[in-house]
Design a protein around this motif. Structure first.
Motif, PDB file in Angstrom:
ATOM      1  N   LYS A   1      21.197  -9.966   2.631  1.00 21.50           N
ATOM      2  CA  LYS A   1      22.647  -9.999   2.435  1.00 21.50           C
ATOM      3  C   LYS A   1      23.021  -9.423   1.079  1.00 21.50           C
ATOM      4  O   LYS A   1      23.997  -8.666   0.933  1.00 21.50           O
ATOM      5  CB  LYS A   1      23.155 -11.442   2.570  1.00 21.50           C
ATOM      6  CG  LYS A   1      24.669 -11.570   2.494  1.00 21.50           C
ATOM      7  CD  LYS A   1      25.104 -13.019   2.717  1.00 21.50           C
ATOM      8  CE  LYS A   1      26.620 -13.141   2.656  1.00 21.50           C
ATOM      9  NZ  LYS A   1      27.062 -14.546   2.846  1.00 21.50           N
ATOM     10  N   GLU A   2      22.225  -9.761   0.080  1.00 25.99           N
ATOM     11  CA  GLU A   2      22.476  -9.281  -1.277  1.00 25.99           C
ATOM     12  C   GLU A   2      22.386  -7.751  -1.349  1.00 25.99           C
ATOM     13  O   GLU A   2      23.110  -7.102  -2.108  1.00 25.99           O
ATOM     14  CB  GLU A   2      21.437  -9.916  -2.214  1.00 25.99           C
ATOM     15  CG  GLU A   2      21.643  -9.668  -3.685  1.00 25.99           C
ATOM     16  CD  GLU A   2      20.577 -10.390  -4.521  1.00 25.99           C
ATOM     17  OE1 GLU A   2      20.149  -9.806  -5.532  1.00 25.99           O
ATOM     18  OE2 GLU A   2      20.175 -11.514  -4.151  1.00 25.99           O
ATOM     19  N   MET A   3      21.511  -7.171  -0.511  1.00 26.92           N
ATOM     20  CA  MET A   3      21.318  -5.715  -0.508  1.00 26.92           C
ATOM     21  C   MET A   3      22.257  -4.994   0.457  1.00 26.92           C
ATOM     22  O   MET A   3      22.198  -3.770   0.586  1.00 26.92           O
ATOM     23  CB  MET A   3      19.864  -5.395  -0.164  1.00 26.92           C
ATOM     24  CG  MET A   3      18.867  -5.840  -1.208  1.00 26.92           C
ATOM     25  SD  MET A   3      17.175  -5.381  -0.763  1.00 26.92           S
ATOM     26  CE  MET A   3      17.256  -3.584  -0.841  1.00 26.92           C
ATOM     27  N   ASN A   4      23.097  -5.771   1.165  1.00 28.13           N
ATOM     28  CA  ASN A   4      24.058  -5.196   2.122  1.00 28.13           C
ATOM     29  C   ASN A   4      23.376  -4.383   3.215  1.00 28.13           C
ATOM     30  O   ASN A   4      23.868  -3.319   3.624  1.00 28.13           O
ATOM     31  CB  ASN A   4      25.082  -4.307   1.399  1.00 28.13           C
ATOM     32  CG  ASN A   4      25.959  -5.095   0.450  1.00 28.13           C
ATOM     33  OD1 ASN A   4      26.462  -6.167   0.796  1.00 28.13           O
ATOM     34  ND2 ASN A   4      26.138  -4.567  -0.759  1.00 28.13           N
ATOM     35  N   LEU A   5      22.273  -4.880   3.698  1.00 26.14           N
ATOM     36  CA  LEU A   5      21.550  -4.189   4.768  1.00 26.14           C
ATOM     37  C   LEU A   5      21.932  -4.768   6.130  1.00 26.14           C
ATOM     38  O   LEU A   5      22.273  -5.926   6.246  1.00 26.14           O
ATOM     39  CB  LEU A   5      20.039  -4.307   4.542  1.00 26.14           C
ATOM     40  CG  LEU A   5      19.512  -3.619   3.282  1.00 26.14           C
ATOM     41  CD1 LEU A   5      18.022  -3.889   3.128  1.00 26.14           C
ATOM     42  CD2 LEU A   5      19.762  -2.113   3.341  1.00 26.14           C
TER      43      LEU A   5
ATOM     44  N   GLN B   1      16.747 -13.881   4.128  1.00 26.25           N
ATOM     45  CA  GLN B   1      18.097 -13.569   4.596  1.00 26.25           C
ATOM     46  C   GLN B   1      19.080 -13.440   3.430  1.00 26.25           C
ATOM     47  O   GLN B   1      19.986 -12.600   3.466  1.00 26.25           O
ATOM     48  CB  GLN B   1      18.576 -14.637   5.585  1.00 26.25           C
ATOM     49  CG  GLN B   1      17.827 -14.644   6.916  1.00 26.25           C
ATOM     50  CD  GLN B   1      17.813 -13.285   7.582  1.00 26.25           C
ATOM     51  OE1 GLN B   1      18.844 -12.606   7.681  1.00 26.25           O
ATOM     52  NE2 GLN B   1      16.640 -12.865   8.036  1.00 26.25           N
ATOM     53  N   ARG B   2      18.905 -14.225   2.393  1.00 25.15           N
ATOM     54  CA  ARG B   2      19.763 -14.086   1.209  1.00 25.15           C
ATOM     55  C   ARG B   2      19.558 -12.728   0.546  1.00 25.15           C
ATOM     56  O   ARG B   2      20.514 -12.081   0.107  1.00 25.15           O
ATOM     57  CB  ARG B   2      19.474 -15.208   0.202  1.00 25.15           C
ATOM     58  CG  ARG B   2      19.933 -16.590   0.630  1.00 25.15           C
ATOM     59  CD  ARG B   2      19.960 -17.557  -0.546  1.00 25.15           C
ATOM     60  NE  ARG B   2      18.688 -17.708  -1.217  1.00 25.15           N
ATOM     61  CZ  ARG B   2      17.753 -18.619  -0.894  1.00 25.15           C
ATOM     62  NH1 ARG B   2      17.964 -19.453   0.123  1.00 25.15           N
ATOM     63  NH2 ARG B   2      16.627 -18.696  -1.581  1.00 25.15           N
TER      64      ARG B   2
END
Length: 572
Positions: free
Chosen positions: A568-572, A564-565
């Motif tokens: 989120k980091e990839m803005n998906l 999940q991190r």
């Protein structure tokens, strides 16, 4: 392609080559719905990882008697060009979808009109049975009319070669060239009925027996103690799976009656895809009601399966494709080992976006893993390419598995039996299917995978998907969740680049629009456009050691949080 080109392309479908209903449908779109007209003509339907698949309707970017007829005429021309010393024959099967039976007969008509012998199944059949029938009937090719797990408005067409595997290079390109050279007016629709032979039970019986021979693990398993819930999700598996389980000796099998009848509307599910827990809800509810050990559901053409089993708390848990693949591969190799058949000349098959856990399992037994592009046609090709090696089994993350080589495509019939064998043997030994998976994690690391599919429909959507991949290719990530990325595999350029040293190596696989990032710790992100749907798919894989099965929940939670991190980091 601009609007004027699309309009001119569409107007060709108003000629006498096309029937009155088709002409009327196209004229209505020209007059009233230019946006829909664009979507139907901005491109032609193409062969992807699963063949040709799309929404039904009139137009070049649709599945209809003309796009399928043209594909079949191209195949017929190719077969007549490359085979001249014997009678050519093709086997044809179809699934439960709307128009599949009619399309199947139409395809048979076109082939017979081109002086090709046809073996046409008398009713719907699973896709793996078609793969089997091609070799069993000594055919030169095979065709199945199916759109797998796609929504009801879809249909499709898959072509198989004489080895029972889907077409691969060079045949696919050569056939597509034949198809693309044809005008719709060149399709021969007038059947030679003398060349069309109906087949049915005589093939079914041999196929079921072969499934039992290949899918059983041991003669000493007490199969009467395993309680099974099975759902065909309104598809073709009802023709084969119950008979296969019965032939193998399973007596406590409960079929979800509301989903037994084949129905192209798939009325009890939002999507007939066993990857989705909602599709198996009726089955898992029944399992809880009767205390079943295992739930199995198959997609409409019976090539993929979903397996739900009881976890350590006794709750039904849907396994993902990587998990079932790992358990099945371990069980099959162990069977071969018990029979004294492992001698360094065996291999298992996998794909570039599937879990690397399978590679570790195989290596622990001294068995090699061959890794190909996404799609079982590449696993079938491995069997053809490595004739000096024995194929044990193979799978991919998308809920597909192939047991042995008697079927050369993913096969939910034999895989359903194998899953039940794993569960029955584990239960007999005081364990369970799920505990077998945890044991594998202890031996090889806990691997956790996750898939995100982003839908982008139409011409604009296709462009957006290409832009997303272009951005990832030209502006590569350098870290994932604080881990330095070690390598980027670009299967389109066939280059694996070490992002730390800059070293580049060649990837010895056919080109494909896939990117895979990997860190030193084995964290992976893969991105690829779907070959059969308007989607871009992102595959995430993380792993860490598991010391004991009692810590599995804690470790799984940590791996889930890591995924999940990353998302989120990839803005998906």
């Amino acid at each position: 392609m601009d609007n004027n080109q699309i309009l001119e392309k569409a107007k060709k479908w108003l000629s006498s080559t096309f029937d009155t209903a088709t002409q009327k449908e196209i004229q209505d779109l020209i007059d009233n719905n230019p946006e829909q007209l664009t979507d139907r003509f901005y491109k032609d339907t193409e062969f992807g990882t699963g063949g040709m698949r799309g929404v039904m309707g009139a137009g070049t970017n649709r599945i209809n008697k003309y796009t399928l007829g043209r594909a079949t005429q191209g195949l017929a021309n190719y077969l007549n060009k490359v085979i001249s010393d014997k009678e050519i024959s093709v086997a044809i099967a179809y699934d439960c979808r709307h128009n599949s039976k009619e399309f199947g007969k139409m395809v048979a008509d076109v082939l017979s009109a081109n002086n090709i012998k046809v073996y046409l199944f008398d009713d719907l059949r699973p896709t793996p049975e078609l793969s089997f029938a091609v070799r069993h009937l000594n055919c030169d090719a095979g065709i199945v009319l199916t759109a797998s797990h796609n929504p009801p408005e879809y249909n499709g067409y898959k072509v198989y070669w004489s080895d029972g595997g889907q077409i691969v290079p060079p045949q696919d390109g050569e056939i597509i060239n034949e198809v693309n050279s044809l005008d719709f007016s060149e399709i021969k629709f007038d059947a030679n009925e003398d060349l069309i032979q109906t087949v049915g039970k005589e093939v079914d019986d041999v196929f079921v027996k072969g499934s039992v021979v290949n899918g059983t693990l041991s003669n000493s398993i007490d199969r009467s103690k395993l309680k099974i819930v099975f759902t065909s999700l309104h598809g073709t598996s009802i023709m084969s799976v119950p008979d296969t389980l019965a032939e193998a000796g399973y007596t406590d099998v409960h079929i979800v009656e509301e989903q037994r009848k084949p129905d192209g509307n798939f009325p009890t599910v939002k999507s007939p895809n066993p990857e989705e827990p909602a599709a198996l809800k009726m089955a898992t509810d029944l399992a809880d009601k009767i205390g079943a050990d295992i739930v199995i559901g198959t997609d409409p053409d019976c090539d993929r399966l979903g397996v739900a089993v009881r976890d350590t708390d006794g709750n039904m848990k849907l396994m993902n494709g990587n998990q079932t693949m790992a358990v099945m591969t371990d069980a099959l190799i162990q069977k071969w080992k018990n029979e004294g058949r492992i001698n360094g000349k065996q291999f298992v098959g996998s794909t570039i976006v599937s879990t690397e856990l399978v590679n570790r399992i195989a290596a622990s037994y001294g068995v090699d893993t061959k890794v190909g592009l996404t799609g079982f046609k590449w696993i079938a090709k491995m069997i053809r390419d490595y004739k000096d090696l024995e194929f044990i089994g193979g799978g991919e993350e998308s809920f597909g598995y192939m047991v042995g080589d008697f079927v050369r495509d993913k096969d939910a019939v034999t895989a359903t039996l194998l899953a039940c064998e794993v569960a029955a043997l584990a239960k007999q030994n005081g364990g369970s299917f799920y505990e077998s998976l945890l044991d594998i994690y202890v031996k090889n690391n806990y691997y956790k995978e996750h898939l995100i599919s982003i839908v982008k429909k139409g011409m604009d959507g296709a462009a957006q998907i290409q832009q997303m991949l272009s951005d990832m290719r030209n502006n590569p990530l350098t870290t994932i969740d604080g881990e330095q990325i070690e390598s980027l595999c670009d299967y389109q350029s066939s280059i694996k680049k070490n992002l730390i040293t800059g070293e580049e190596t060649v990837i010895d696989l056919p080109k494909s629009n896939v990117l895979i990032y990997q860190t030193k710790n084995g964290t992976r992100i893969a991105a690829r456009p779907s070959g059969t749907e308007p989607k871009i798919k992102f595959y995430f894989s993380v792993n860490t050691p598991l010391d004991t099965t009692s810590n599995a929940k804690k470790v799984e939670s940590e791996l889930d949080a890591k995924i999940q991190r990353i998302i989120k980091e990839m803005n998906l």
